[in-house]
Design a protein around this motif. Structure first.
Motif, PDB file in Angstrom:
ATOM      1  N   SER A 149     -33.696  -5.024  18.105  1.00 39.98           N
ATOM      2  CA  SER A 149     -32.892  -4.015  17.415  1.00 39.98           C
ATOM      3  C   SER A 149     -32.413  -4.511  16.051  1.00 39.98           C
ATOM      4  CB  SER A 149     -31.685  -3.622  18.261  1.00 39.98           C
ATOM      5  OG  SER A 149     -30.741  -4.675  18.310  1.00 39.98           O
ATOM      6  N   ILE A 150     -32.143  -3.545  15.172  1.00 43.05           N
ATOM      7  CA  ILE A 150     -31.640  -3.861  13.833  1.00 43.05           C
ATOM      8  C   ILE A 150     -30.244  -4.486  13.930  1.00 43.05           C
ATOM      9  CG2 ILE A 150     -30.892  -2.830  11.649  1.00 43.05           C
ATOM     10  CD1 ILE A 150     -33.120  -0.793  11.935  1.00 43.05           C
ATOM     11  N   GLU A 151     -29.449  -4.024  14.902  1.00 39.24           N
ATOM     12  CA  GLU A 151     -28.092  -4.557  15.058  1.00 39.24           C
ATOM     13  C   GLU A 151     -28.121  -6.043  15.420  1.00 39.24           C
ATOM     14  OE1 GLU A 151     -28.202  -0.296  15.372  1.00 39.24           O
ATOM     15  OE2 GLU A 151     -29.252  -1.827  16.552  1.00 39.24           O
ATOM     16  N   THR A 152     -29.020  -6.417  16.346  1.00 43.10           N
ATOM     17  CA  THR A 152     -29.152  -7.827  16.716  1.00 43.10           C
ATOM     18  C   THR A 152     -29.666  -8.639  15.535  1.00 43.10           C
ATOM     19  OG1 THR A 152     -29.632  -7.181  19.000  1.00 43.10           O
ATOM     20  CG2 THR A 152     -30.171  -9.428  18.370  1.00 43.10           C
ATOM     21  N   ALA A 153     -30.598  -8.055  14.784  1.00 45.25           N
ATOM     22  CA  ALA A 153     -31.118  -8.742  13.595  1.00 45.25           C
ATOM     23  C   ALA A 153     -30.003  -9.022  12.595  1.00 45.25           C
ATOM     24  CB  ALA A 153     -32.223  -7.910  12.943  1.00 45.25           C
ATOM     25  N   ALA A 154     -29.093  -8.065  12.431  1.00 43.33           N
ATOM     26  CA  ALA A 154     -27.964  -8.258  11.510  1.00 43.33           C
ATOM     27  C   ALA A 154     -27.062  -9.389  11.993  1.00 43.33           C
ATOM     28  CB  ALA A 154     -27.176  -6.957  11.384  1.00 43.33           C
ATOM     29  N   THR A 155     -26.866  -9.474  13.310  1.00 41.12           N
ATOM     30  CA  THR A 155     -26.043 -10.544  13.875  1.00 41.12           C
ATOM     31  C   THR A 155     -26.681 -11.908  13.645  1.00 41.12           C
ATOM     32  OG1 THR A 155     -25.247  -9.038  15.595  1.00 41.12           O
ATOM     33  CG2 THR A 155     -24.922 -11.390  15.973  1.00 41.12           C
ATOM     34  N   VAL A 156     -27.983 -11.988  13.854  1.00 42.06           N
ATOM     35  CA  VAL A 156     -28.701 -13.254  13.651  1.00 42.06           C
ATOM     36  C   VAL A 156     -28.685 -13.643  12.178  1.00 42.06           C
ATOM     37  CG1 VAL A 156     -30.954 -14.381  13.821  1.00 42.06           C
ATOM     38  CG2 VAL A 156     -30.129 -12.952  15.700  1.00 42.06           C
ATOM     39  N   THR A 157     -28.796 -12.667  11.297  1.00 42.24           N
ATOM     40  CA  THR A 157     -28.730 -12.955   9.857  1.00 42.24           C
ATOM     41  C   THR A 157     -27.380 -13.554   9.488  1.00 42.24           C
ATOM     42  OG1 THR A 157     -30.269 -11.145   9.371  1.00 42.24           O
ATOM     43  CG2 THR A 157     -28.914 -11.947   7.548  1.00 42.24           C
ATOM     44  N   LYS A 158     -26.306 -13.015  10.071  1.00 39.99           N
ATOM     45  CA  LYS A 158     -24.965 -13.576   9.825  1.00 39.99           C
ATOM     46  C   LYS A 158     -24.874 -15.007  10.365  1.00 39.99           C
ATOM     47  CE  LYS A 158     -22.554  -9.117   9.914  1.00 39.99           C
ATOM     48  NZ  LYS A 158     -21.594  -8.263  10.655  1.00 39.99           N
ATOM     49  N   LEU A 159     -25.496 -15.249  11.512  1.00 35.78           N
ATOM     50  CA  LEU A 159     -25.519 -16.610  12.070  1.00 35.78           C
ATOM     51  C   LEU A 159     -26.224 -17.562  11.117  1.00 35.78           C
ATOM     52  CD1 LEU A 159     -25.302 -18.767  14.315  1.00 35.78           C
ATOM     53  CD2 LEU A 159     -27.381 -17.800  15.321  1.00 35.78           C
ATOM     54  N   GLU A 160     -27.345 -17.133  10.567  1.00 35.36           N
ATOM     55  CA  GLU A 160     -28.088 -17.986   9.638  1.00 35.36           C
ATOM     56  C   GLU A 160     -27.264 -18.270   8.388  1.00 35.36           C
ATOM     57  OE1 GLU A 160     -32.570 -18.236   7.689  1.00 35.36           O
ATOM     58  OE2 GLU A 160     -31.724 -16.281   8.191  1.00 35.36           O
ATOM     59  N   GLN A 161     -26.593 -17.254   7.870  1.00 35.80           N
ATOM     60  CA  GLN A 161     -25.746 -17.454   6.681  1.00 35.80           C
ATOM     61  C   GLN A 161     -24.602 -18.418   6.978  1.00 35.80           C
ATOM     62  OE1 GLN A 161     -24.678 -13.377   5.890  1.00 35.80           O
ATOM     63  NE2 GLN A 161     -26.581 -12.936   4.774  1.00 35.80           N
ATOM     64  N   PHE A 162     -24.025 -18.310   8.172  1.00 37.13           N
ATOM     65  CA  PHE A 162     -22.956 -19.231   8.584  1.00 37.13           C
ATOM     66  C   PHE A 162     -23.474 -20.672   8.606  1.00 37.13           C
ATOM     67  CE2 PHE A 162     -21.375 -21.631  12.265  1.00 37.13           C
ATOM     68  CZ  PHE A 162     -20.045 -21.809  11.910  1.00 37.13           C
ATOM     69  N   LEU A 163     -24.663 -20.879   9.139  1.00 37.70           N
ATOM     70  CA  LEU A 163     -25.233 -22.220   9.237  1.00 37.70           C
ATOM     71  C   LEU A 163     -25.585 -22.782   7.864  1.00 37.70           C
ATOM     72  CD1 LEU A 163     -27.533 -21.585  12.324  1.00 37.70           C
ATOM     73  CD2 LEU A 163     -25.433 -22.945  12.284  1.00 37.70           C
ATOM     74  N   ILE A 164     -26.088 -21.919   6.986  1.00 36.91           N
ATOM     75  CA  ILE A 164     -26.426 -22.380   5.634  1.00 36.91           C
ATOM     76  C   ILE A 164     -25.168 -22.853   4.909  1.00 36.91           C
ATOM     77  CG2 ILE A 164     -27.240 -21.601   3.372  1.00 36.91           C
ATOM     78  CD1 ILE A 164     -29.252 -19.822   4.838  1.00 36.91           C
TER      79      ILE A 164
END
Length: 934
Positions: A683-698
């Protein structure tokens, strides 16, 4: 008799050679077809599959997958099959998992674990094991240990199974697996005998095996000779019966067994694996469901199940498409010509084109993969064959129809060979021009970053060039050889007017052209009204298509019909478990410098606490908590049950070497965490959550105060792959649309040489594309109902490229005829004559092309129709929605181009421009006359 041409150009000399030497042309094509067929490898052996494998190498998910392979060689699970044993919650019957339901579960586990043991033992042998004690840290060691554990688990499940059915054992003749797993005892005995040091267990295992199956030694096949291909990709089986991790795989009403596979979810081999698992499931249910209450279900799902069923559906779609395409072409040719030989000639030509082109690209792809030609870069995909067959049959038939109709026209006033030569010379420019719009348009896919786009377009373009060459050499050669008898039973003689069924009267502008004369007359009388009203009507669905162009789905499972096994299993799974838990996001962090293992564990635990607090995160699995059972901040006493469970988990085979790599240069540098998300992985919603996780890690790696400052962060898994796929394909869409439009415009300009008209043709086909897209969305919203989640993500791009390219074919046919007639007539007479002369044949061509595209929908309607008449079509009940949707959209788009754009919008524009220029000329002459009189 020498052939006569007005100009001795190179094309005319080529035409003359083809018509004068038809036998040589036919023999050359036959020889080429046979040679390529013998030299080329089988299509299946070189065709590739999958989507994520062909993302650019620098994408996060690709780099993450590559790092997993390097850091955990041979241990990476790329996909999985999840077996769900449960009762539906929404049924009136009890949904609780009963004691008797365990019978089915134990029967399943004893078979699965035995297969795992055989595969692991074979993998140890392939790693160099030849017998003797297990050597620590050797290549075969993990596989031998896993084989022993798997045989132990199989026998344990077999004992529990027999306890359940001891009073109900059927009287059937015993087999290797029924009613007891005799083969599991035998295989464990053989393995332990090879390892040494277990004499008592070996003796008991052999004794038990012979009691259960006395003739077992004579029917058992040595382990290194067994056919294990469907199961070869198994890495492990995790089940609810495991004493340590089992709690994660069971609920009140369901039990799970997870097959971890080394193959990518869309690997071709998954077809056989999924079919083998389905056969095993059917056997289990047939044998064991009698021991429990009705209503128990055993379904399969998971990424590999979805991938395998998708590939199987694609395989069936190819078969159905090829069959229906041939049938439709035969029916249309019979309807158009009513002449047997005029059916045979195009079919032979197209058959040769398909054989030569598919063999050629298969050979080139094989050379590319084996680097026989260093600079050659070509790949084939399984679904590419659908496009090749459909476009070659559609375009090839169109070329033949256009040529044959012109031969019929010319044969009315010239001898046969001259008619063939004149016809080929007259239509050659139009055929080359129309073909080149398609070839160049598809060839522009080469600029795409996504591998499937990058390779598929040029491959189809090469095949279409072969088809054009065949239809402009072999087809006229066959016509020249057969002569006027080609039209039998019709009589074709010089000075004898041909039937008007296709073309009308060549020497008259009267209404002998039938409906096309009426259309031509109407368009030339009221061009502005038909032009603007026609554009307005088409812009209504086009606006809807433009608005919803990006509302597509990247959910691989949604491409299958709702009755597909993996989707049924997914629905059953989602009733009892959070589906995000079977598709975690794998987080990989590589420190710039070595740190000791303890420090790395502490850093991972601290990072897990911070990730756990992020929105949308369900659990974080670390070396300290391999199943993510506990909140990272939860403290527990040394003697608490939770602490004991954690220690047991850390020593489980699933955890060992899973979270930290022992491979240089990643030892003491790489930390692995699995993060499960709350939601559908697609889902797009899960993708948005994972994108936020990646930004947090960066941000963590960019902060100098962080423990992970300067570290490399990569994500792997289904959702990161979907994110990357969406990102790449959206970029490709923008880039490809621009270059395709420019390339097709340049081709039109070279062929037609009129800037304004070429620009208008591009505009009409763009409006046609958006209108087709809008109508397609509306149709499938209605057809799917609540099951509609969006069109397949590949559809807009392929629809755009193919419609922009192929949609110009009929415009080129019409406009080049207008230009030809204009050389000797005024624009009004030229337009009317061109519409009358080409109306029927272009309509026939459009129907052929639309029919071939609609044949791509055959997997949706052919199986139920065939089964209604008592025929069995396939063991696979899945339909690939993406191919059905694209076939419908392409067929609809061609019909719009044929019956609306070419019939109304293009002629009315030409007429409007002609009338406007005529009006300007009259005004100019009037002004001159006024000035002269004054």
């Amino acid at each position: 008799m020498p052939l006569k041409f007005q100009h001795r150009s190179l094309p005319n000399r080529w035409v003359q050679w083809v018509i004068k030497h038809p036998i040589l042309v036919v023999l050359a094509w036959v020889l080429l077809a046979v040679t390529l067929r013998v030299a080329a490898p089988n299509w299946k052996s070189v065709a590739l599959d999958g989507d994520f494998e062909y993302l650019p190498a620098e994408m996060t998910s690709v780099a993450g997958g590559r790092l997993l392979d390097e850091a955990f060689p041979g241990e990476r699970s790329r996909s999985q099959i999840v077996l769900v044993l449960a009762r539906n919650k929404d049924k009136e019957s009890a949904s609780e998992f009963s004691k008797t339901d365990r019978t089915v579960g134990y029967d399943l586990l004893r078979r699965l674990y035995h297969n795992l043991g055989v595969v692991s033992w074979r993998r140890a042998i392939e790693s160099g094991y030849q017998g003797g004690p297990i050597v620590a840290d050797s290549s075969p060691e993990p596989w031998l240990n896993l084989a022993k554990d798997a045989f132990d688990a199989s026998i344990s499940a077999d004992e529990k199974f027999y306890e359940q059915i001891a009073d109900q054992v059927p009287d059937d003749e015993p087999t290797l697996t029924k009613p007891r797993m005799a083969i599991a005892y035998w295989d464990r005995g053989k393995l332990l005998e090879s390892i040494g040091g277990f004499p008592e267990i070996v003796s008991k295992d052999f004794e038990a095996a012979l009691v259960l199956k006395p003739d077992l030694p004579s029917v058992s096949v040595p382990i290194d000779e067994r056919a294990i291909d469907p199961w070869r990709s198994m890495l492990d089986v995790l089940s609810w019966n495991d004493p340590v991790i089992g709690s994660q795989l069971r609920s009140d009403g369901a039990r799970l067994a997870v097959m971890q596979l080394s193959s990518e979810l869309a690997a071709t081999g998954n077809i056989a694996t999924v079919e083998a698992v389905k056969a095993l499931v059917a056997d289990v249910m047939d044998y064991s469901s009698r021991y429990t209450e009705p209503g128990i279900h055993l379904e399969i799902t998971g990424s590999a199940a979805t991938g395998g069923e998708t590939l199987a559906a694609a395989r069936d779609a190819i078969r159905y498409t090829e069959l229906i395409t041939v049938v439709m072409i035969l029916v249309i040719l019979a309807w158009v010509y009513r002449a047997p030989l005029l059916i045979v000639i195009p079919m032979v030509s197209i058959g040769v084109a398909v054989l030569v082109s598919t063999s050629l690209v298969a050979l080139l792809s094989d050379w590319s993969m084996r680097e026989v030609v260093p600079w050659l870069d070509m790949r084939l995909f399984t679904t590419s064959r659908i496009f090749i067959v459909v476009i070659l049959f559609g375009a090839g038939t169109d070329y033949c129809l256009f040529l044959i109709s012109r031969v019929r026209e010319e044969a009315a006033t010239a001898d046969w060979l001259q008619a063939c030569a004149t016809s080929l010379s007259s239509v050659l420019g139009a055929l080359v021009g129309s073909a080149m719009t398609t070839v160049v348009g598809l060839g522009m896919l080469w600029v795409a970053e996504f591998g499937k786009f990058h390779y598929t377009g040029p491959v189809i373009a090469i095949c279409l060039l072969v088809g054009l060459l065949v239809c402009t050499t072999l087809t006229p050669a066959l016509l020249a050889l057969i002569g006027p008898a080609s039209f039998w039973p019709a009589q074709i003689k010089p000075s004898h007017a041909p039937p008007v069924s296709l073309m009308g009267d060549r020497n008259s502008d009267s209404d002998s052209g039938g409906i096309w004369a009426v259309i031509a007359l109407t368009l030339t009388r009221r061009p502005f009204l038909t032009l603007f009203s026609g554009l307005f009507l088409l812009c209504i669905p086009a606006a809807y298509g433009l608005k919803n162009e990006k509302s597509v789905t990247y959910d691989l499972s949604s491409q299958l019909s709702s009755n597909a096994g993996s989707r049924v299993g997914l629905r059953l799974l989602s009733e009892h478990f959070d589906i995000g838990k079977i598709n975690p996001v794998t987080l990989l962090i590589v420190q710039p410098d070595d740190v000791d293992r303890k420090t790395l564990e502490t850093q991972s635990k601290e990072l897990a606490k911070q990730i756990y607090e992020l929105e949308g995160v369900l659990t974080v699995r670390t070396a300290d908590d391999p199943l993510g059972d506990f909140s990272p901040s939860q403290e527990m006493g040394l003697l608490s049950s939770a602490a004991w469970k954690r220690r047991a988990l850390r020593n489980h085979r699933v955890s060992k070497r899973y979270f930290f790599s022992s491979v240089q240069p990643y030892e003491n540098r790489l930390a692995r965490l699995d993060v499960t998300m709350d939601g559908d992985p697609f889902s797009i919603e899960t993708a948005a959550t994972v994108t936020k996780l990646e930004q947090f890690l960066i941000k963590k790696t960019e902060s100098e105060s962080s423990d992970f400052s300067g570290a490399t962060v990569l994500l792997a898994g289904t959702t990161p792959s979907i994110i990357d796929l969406r990102s790449v394909t959206l970029r490709d869409n923008r880039r490809i649309k621009i270059v395709v439009v420019l390339a097709v415009f340049l081709v039109l300009l070279l062929v037609i040489r009129r800037v304004l008209l070429c620009s208008y043709l591009i505009v009409t086909v763009l409006i046609s594309y958006y209108a087709t897209l809008g109508l397609t969305i509306l149709f499938f919203r209605f057809a799917y109902g609540d099951d509609y989640v969006g069109l397949d993500w590949k559809l807009p791009l392929f629809l755009f490229v193919i419609l922009v390219a192929i949609g110009q074919d009929y415009n080129v046919y019409l406009v080049t005829r207008i230009v030809e007639e204009e050389r000797r007539l005024g624009w009004v007479a030229a337009l009317r004559r061109a519409v009358m002369r080409t109306g029927s044949i272009i309509t026939a061509c459009g129907l052929v092309m639309a029919a071939t595209f609609f044949s791509m929908t055959a997997s949706a309607w052919l199986p139920p129709i065939a089964e209604a008449f008592g025929f069995t079509t396939s063991s696979n009940d899945a339909m690939l929605r993406g191919i059905v949707e694209l076939g419908f959209a392409l067929g609809l788009g061609v019909l719009i181009d044929t019956f609306y754009v070419r019939t109304i919008l293009v002629p009315s524009f030409v007429a409007a421009i002609g009338k406007w220029r005529q009006s300007r000329e009259k005004n100019r002459l009037r002004e001159q006359a006024t000035n002269a009189s004054s």
